[in-house]
Design an enzyme around this catalytic site. Structure first.
Site, mmCIF file in Angstrom:
data_model
loop_
_atom_site.group_PDB
_atom_site.id
_atom_site.type_symbol
_atom_site.label_atom_id
_atom_site.label_comp_id
_atom_site.label_asym_id
_atom_site.label_seq_id
_atom_site.Cartn_x
_atom_site.Cartn_y
_atom_site.Cartn_z
ATOM 1 N N ARG A 1 -42.981 -43.090 5.962
ATOM 2 C CA ARG A 1 -42.225 -43.473 4.881
ATOM 3 C C ARG A 1 -42.406 -42.645 4.362
ATOM 4 N NH1 ARG A 1 -41.744 -48.962 3.136
ATOM 5 N NH2 ARG A 1 -40.711 -49.421 1.604
ATOM 6 N N ARG B 1 -38.961 -40.472 1.513
ATOM 7 C CA ARG B 1 -38.451 -41.309 0.621
ATOM 8 C C ARG B 1 -38.100 -40.510 -0.838
ATOM 9 N NH1 ARG B 1 -37.377 -44.846 3.177
ATOM 10 N NH2 ARG B 1 -38.336 -47.314 2.393
ATOM 11 N N CYS C 1 -28.724 -47.784 -3.521
ATOM 12 C CA CYS C 1 -28.258 -46.886 -2.895
ATOM 13 C C CYS C 1 -26.690 -47.735 -2.084
ATOM 14 C CB CYS C 1 -28.191 -46.442 -1.470
ATOM 15 S SG CYS C 1 -26.914 -45.154 -1.515
ATOM 16 N N GLU D 1 -35.559 -42.397 -7.491
ATOM 17 C CA GLU D 1 -36.055 -42.987 -6.168
ATOM 18 C C GLU D 1 -35.130 -43.511 -5.404
ATOM 19 O OE1 GLU D 1 -38.237 -45.142 -3.151
ATOM 20 O OE2 GLU D 1 -37.366 -45.837 -4.475
#
Length: 415
Positions: A232, A234, A141, A188
């Site tokens: 986690r 995502r 990102c 992702e």
């Protein structure tokens, strides 16, 4: 005959649904190994428990048939976690791009180089990329800048995604999709992508995929703790060239995932020793992973300082019955986000790189040919493999349906 190992009941249940060959393929071992486990000649490794739980969660009827194949490219590939997931659903990788030399080393060691494998995707033209059914990308990102768009429009300069995403790595994903028009894509990223720049970054991404490129786009945040003992979250973005009937409603997430003990070295001789992570006849974790007195004192003082200030910063001490915090690429520095409790009065330890691999859902057959520092970075930057397998399982029928439409020239009913 050896005494029954902890995962053996799960193995027995799995064998009621799967042949030895099918089960071996899912566990990345040879059928003879499954046979030896069943007969009690060798213990079924404890670290297989998460994989066996996942296998039991997916009906055998959903295993891909031999002829149900599709092709994909692996962009910003890392060490191949996304690839592992989509191969399990019938995918075949035809092109890979990964710029980091150490990640390339691990990827090639595990998958070989029987197709084009390039470094940096940025200077690579889309025309040189093979045709493919699915684009896969765990793209980094980067900030998006939309300043000057109105001025460019007024001057008649390029606009749309070429303007709003130029200079970001997402632009390279978009330009490949625009040129190659794959049947589907799966992207992702970190959950924070949703809120980055007050939501503007994510808005640009979705508008680019939907409005500029014309794809049917679906996204969802998935927490890996359903499959591995790690919190986690995502964001997964799935897109299809045509309306496909795809929905996240079919996503199968176990209500309760495994605990940390499922991925820790047992240190009791039931697991083969794996130098340099474990040592001796009982496979004890190497002492280099235990925190020094100086580092442990520093982390405790640091945490106490921030608690006094009302902050939440500190280390993450976990027992075998816990799940861990999110493993990050900085884990090599001090291991503070996941420290394994070793008993009162004892310094905690870091996870070994093999345990990190298991925490991310990689099979024990996955080779780790790099230093601990590089391995920690690689697994901290990777994906939860079982999450990718579940996403691939959900997407695969729609990919194959679109392929059938293309081959026959007929519209199939959405699945």
């Amino acid at each position: 005959m050896l005494s029954e190992s902890p995962p053996l009941p799960l193995l027995k249940e799995a064998r009621k649904r799967y042949t030895q060959r099918d089960l071996a393929a899912r566990l990345n071992v040879v059928p003879k190994t499954v046979s030896r486990w069943e007969r009690g000649e060798t213990p079924c490794p404890k670290m297989l428990e998460p994989a066996l739980r996942e296998i039991m969660f997916c009906p055998a009827t959903e295993l891909p048939a031999v002829n149900e194949r599709f092709t994909f490219i692996d962009v910003f590939a890392g060490i191949g976690g996304i690839r592992l997931g989509f191969e399990s659903a019938g995918g075949e990788c035809v092109f890979t791009s990964e710029w980091n030399d150490w990640s390339r080393k691990t990827y090639l060691e595990n998958f070989g180089g029987d197709h084009p494998f390039i470094g940096d995707i940025v200077p690579y033209t889309a025309d040189e990329i093979p045709d493919h059914d699915v684009l896969l990308a765990g793209f980094p990102c980067q900030p998006f800048s939309i300043a000057g768009v109105s001025k460019k429009n007024a001057l008649g300069r390029p606009h749309g995604f070429e303007c709003t995403t130029q200079g970001t790595l997402f632009f390279d994903v978009a330009r490949i999709i625009a040129a190659k028009k794959p049947k589907a894509f799966m992207l992702e990223n970190v959950k924070n992508l949703l809120s980055h720049d007050k939501g503007n970054t994510f808005r640009i991404i979705i508008e680019t995929l939907r409005n500029e490129l014309g794809y049917d786009v679906h996204y969802k945040v998935i927490d890996g703790q359903h499959f591995v003992p790690q919190h986690r979250e995502r964001i997964i973005i799935a897109g299809f060239r045509e309306k496909s009937g795809f929905s996240w409603d079919g996503l199968k997430l176990p209500e309760e995932g495994p605990k940390l003990k499922a991925i820790l070295h047992p240190e009791d001789g039931t697991e083969p020793t794996e130098e340099p992570f474990t040592t001796g006849p009982k496979g004890k974790v190497h002492r280099k992973y235990v925190l020094s007195d100086k580092l442990w004192a520093y982390l405790q003082a640091y945490a106490a300082k921030h608690r006094a200030a009302g902050n939440g910063f500190g280390f993450g001490l976990v027992t075998p019955d816990n799940i861990s915090r999110t493993l990050s690429a900085r884990y090599y520095k001090d291991g503070s986000e996941v420290l394994v409790f070793r008993g009162q009065g004892k310094n905690p330890r870091r996870l070994t790189p093999r345990e990190c691999a298991r925490l991310m859902g990689f099979p024990d057959s996955f080779k780790i040919p790099v230093s601990d520092t590089q391995a920690y970075r690689q697994f901290g930057n990777s994906v939860i493999v079982p999450v990718m397998r579940e996403v691939a399982r959900l997407m695969a029928p729609h990919i194959l349906n679109l392929r059938e439409q293309e081959e026959t020239g007929q519209k199939s009913l959405p699945i």
